[in-house]
Design a protein around this motif. Structure first.
Motif, PDB file in Angstrom:
ATOM      1  N   SER A 232       4.108  -4.471  -2.431  1.00 43.63           N
ATOM      2  CA  SER A 232       2.663  -3.851  -1.902  1.00 43.63           C
ATOM      3  C   SER A 232       2.395  -2.740  -2.764  1.00 43.63           C
ATOM      4  O   SER A 232       1.353  -2.820  -2.990  1.00 43.63           O
ATOM      5  CB  SER A 232       2.888  -3.149  -0.776  1.00 43.63           C
ATOM      6  OG  SER A 232       3.567  -2.029  -0.710  1.00 43.63           O
TER       7      SER A 232
ATOM      8  N   ARG B 283       0.551  -4.944  -6.212  1.00 51.27           N
ATOM      9  CA  ARG B 283      -0.454  -5.632  -5.585  1.00 51.27           C
ATOM     10  C   ARG B 283      -1.734  -5.058  -7.000  1.00 51.27           C
ATOM     11  O   ARG B 283      -2.617  -4.722  -7.265  1.00 51.27           O
ATOM     12  CB  ARG B 283      -1.032  -6.125  -4.646  1.00 51.27           C
ATOM     13  CG  ARG B 283      -0.053  -7.225  -4.462  1.00 51.27           C
ATOM     14  CD  ARG B 283      -0.298  -8.516  -4.256  1.00 51.27           C
ATOM     15  NE  ARG B 283      -2.394  -8.298  -4.122  1.00 51.27           N
ATOM     16  CZ  ARG B 283      -2.646  -9.115  -2.519  1.00 51.27           C
ATOM     17  NH1 ARG B 283      -1.862  -9.786  -1.560  1.00 51.27           N
ATOM     18  NH2 ARG B 283      -4.160  -9.417  -2.882  1.00 51.27           N
ATOM     19  N   HIS B 284      -1.560  -3.324  -6.424  1.00 50.02           N
ATOM     20  CA  HIS B 284      -2.756  -2.541  -7.923  1.00 50.02           C
ATOM     21  C   HIS B 284      -1.816  -2.135  -8.568  1.00 50.02           C
ATOM     22  O   HIS B 284      -2.520  -1.430  -9.053  1.00 50.02           O
ATOM     23  CB  HIS B 284      -1.970  -1.353  -6.643  1.00 50.02           C
ATOM     24  CG  HIS B 284      -2.864  -1.556  -4.937  1.00 50.02           C
ATOM     25  ND1 HIS B 284      -4.160  -1.617  -4.119  1.00 50.02           N
ATOM     26  CD2 HIS B 284      -1.758  -2.140  -3.921  1.00 50.02           C
ATOM     27  CE1 HIS B 284      -4.170  -2.401  -3.197  1.00 50.02           C
ATOM     28  NE2 HIS B 284      -2.765  -2.658  -2.522  1.00 50.02           N
TER      29      HIS B 284
ATOM     30  N   THR C 281      -2.155  -3.843   2.408  1.00 46.53           N
ATOM     31  CA  THR C 281      -1.710  -2.400   2.622  1.00 46.53           C
ATOM     32  C   THR C 281      -3.114  -1.969   2.956  1.00 46.53           C
ATOM     33  O   THR C 281      -4.037  -2.239   3.424  1.00 46.53           O
ATOM     34  CB  THR C 281      -1.535  -2.018   0.727  1.00 46.53           C
ATOM     35  OG1 THR C 281      -2.789  -2.918   0.217  1.00 46.53           O
ATOM     36  CG2 THR C 281      -1.094  -2.636   0.314  1.00 46.53           C
TER      37      THR C 281
ATOM     38  N   PRO D 229      -0.826  -6.175 -12.524  1.00 48.47           N
ATOM     39  CA  PRO D 229      -1.547  -6.000 -10.731  1.00 48.47           C
ATOM     40  C   PRO D 229      -0.789  -7.792 -10.988  1.00 48.47           C
ATOM     41  O   PRO D 229      -0.387  -8.793 -11.686  1.00 48.47           O
ATOM     42  CB  PRO D 229      -2.513  -6.251 -10.544  1.00 48.47           C
ATOM     43  CG  PRO D 229      -3.457  -5.523 -10.940  1.00 48.47           C
ATOM     44  CD  PRO D 229      -2.869  -6.054 -12.134  1.00 48.47           C
TER      45      PRO D 229
END
Length: 305
Positions: free
Chosen positions: A226, A229-230, A269, A189
């Motif tokens: 986006s 971030r994951h 998100t 991340p």
């Protein structure tokens, strides 16, 4: 729209197409009739169009219908259908208003008889006024950083071959990430991502052209904020990723053939969509643009082998 889990052959809104290093011919549009302009196909293009090229050509067409003393200061675009990178694009302009200090235009990009993009753009005469801006983040400068092609070679064992081959192609924009990680690969991340961008060759001394060029470059990887971030990326399997809209606010003149910092993050998100923001600074720290984009980031069911 595009899917990022396919081979990167010019078919993603967030990757620039291969072709001549010269960006200017890609941005040019030809007047074919009153309020109708034609933009060239992607040089050596195949698959789906790069969204930044469609946005930039749409803006270039709108610019041709506005007095030169009114530069564009904002645009809002929606991607409706995937473009065909092998075909030219027709742009239809609606001249909504020419006021005392502002002008507005609507643009529809058309291929195969159907709209692929709708865009509204606003133009404003230069005026004096109050001023403030956010500070440029504290990141390494472009000198000494490796570009995406060099990083792909350095992390060859971690970058899928299709992406390595894509990055070896000639592209008009050079990208130097501030954090050296394998491009387009899952590496954990990240709260934000920042890259330095500029054209690979010098551009003419035309301030309007440089604004159009920034519209092109602003679609480079923004939706990836986006994903990171994951801890995932455009190379992640079983993901459907596509740009849905794109907005730009331009705050002053700059040159796209000089280094600009593109600082990106994602504030939300959910519901298979991701919202991303970008700020673009000159090397001296002057904020010249803000960008926003929402995209589809849908997790799909893995295919059985």
């Amino acid at each position: 729209m595009s899917t990022a889990n396919r081979a990167p052959a010019g078919d993603d809104h967030n990757r620039a197409p291969a072709g001549d290093d010269q960006l200017t011919p890609i941005l040019d549009v030809e007047r074919v009739e009153d309020n109708f302009f034609l933009g060239i196909a992607t040089p050596e293009g195949r698959g789906r169009s790069f969204g930044g090229q469609v946005i930039a050509q749409a803006l270039a067409a709108a610019v041709r219908t506005v007095d030169a003393d009114r530069p564009p200061h904002s645009l809002h675009a929606y991607f409706m259908r995937p473009g065909d990178a092998t075909k030219p694009v027709l742009y239809r302009i609606e001249r909504d208003r020419d006021g005392g200090s502002f002008a507005t235009r609507r643009v529809v990009a058309i291929q195969h008889g159907q709209p692929i993009l709708n865009m509204a753009a606003s133009f404003h005469v230069e005026e004096a006024g109050l001023h403030h801006q956010s500070d440029m983040p504290d990141v390494p400068g472009p000198d000494g950083l490796r570009n995406e092609q060099e990083l792909a070679e350095a992390f060859e064992d971690k970058v899928p071959r299709a992406y390595r081959n894509f990055l070896k192609m000639k592209r008009p924009i050079e990208v130097r990430p501030c954090e050296e990680r394998p491009p387009y690969f899952d590496t954990g991340p990240m709260e934000r991502q920042a890259v330095w961008i500029r054209t690979r060759t010098a551009m003419p001394d035309d301030t309007l052209l440089h604004r159009v060029a920034l519209a092109y470059a602003s679609d480079l990887g923004l939706l990836g904020a986006s994903l990171t971030r994951h801890g995932i990326s455009f190379a992640t399997r079983d993901m459907m990723i596509a740009s849905l809209d794109h907005a730009i606010w331009l705050h002053g003149d700059f040159r796209m053939d000089e280094w600009l910092l593109y600082d990106m993050d994602s504030t939300w998100t959910g519901g298979a969509r991701g919202f991303c923001r970008g700020r673009i600074f000159t090397r001296e720290g002057r904020l010249v643009a803000n960008v926003a984009q929402e995209g589809l980031i849908r997790q799909t069911t893995p295919k059985e082998s």
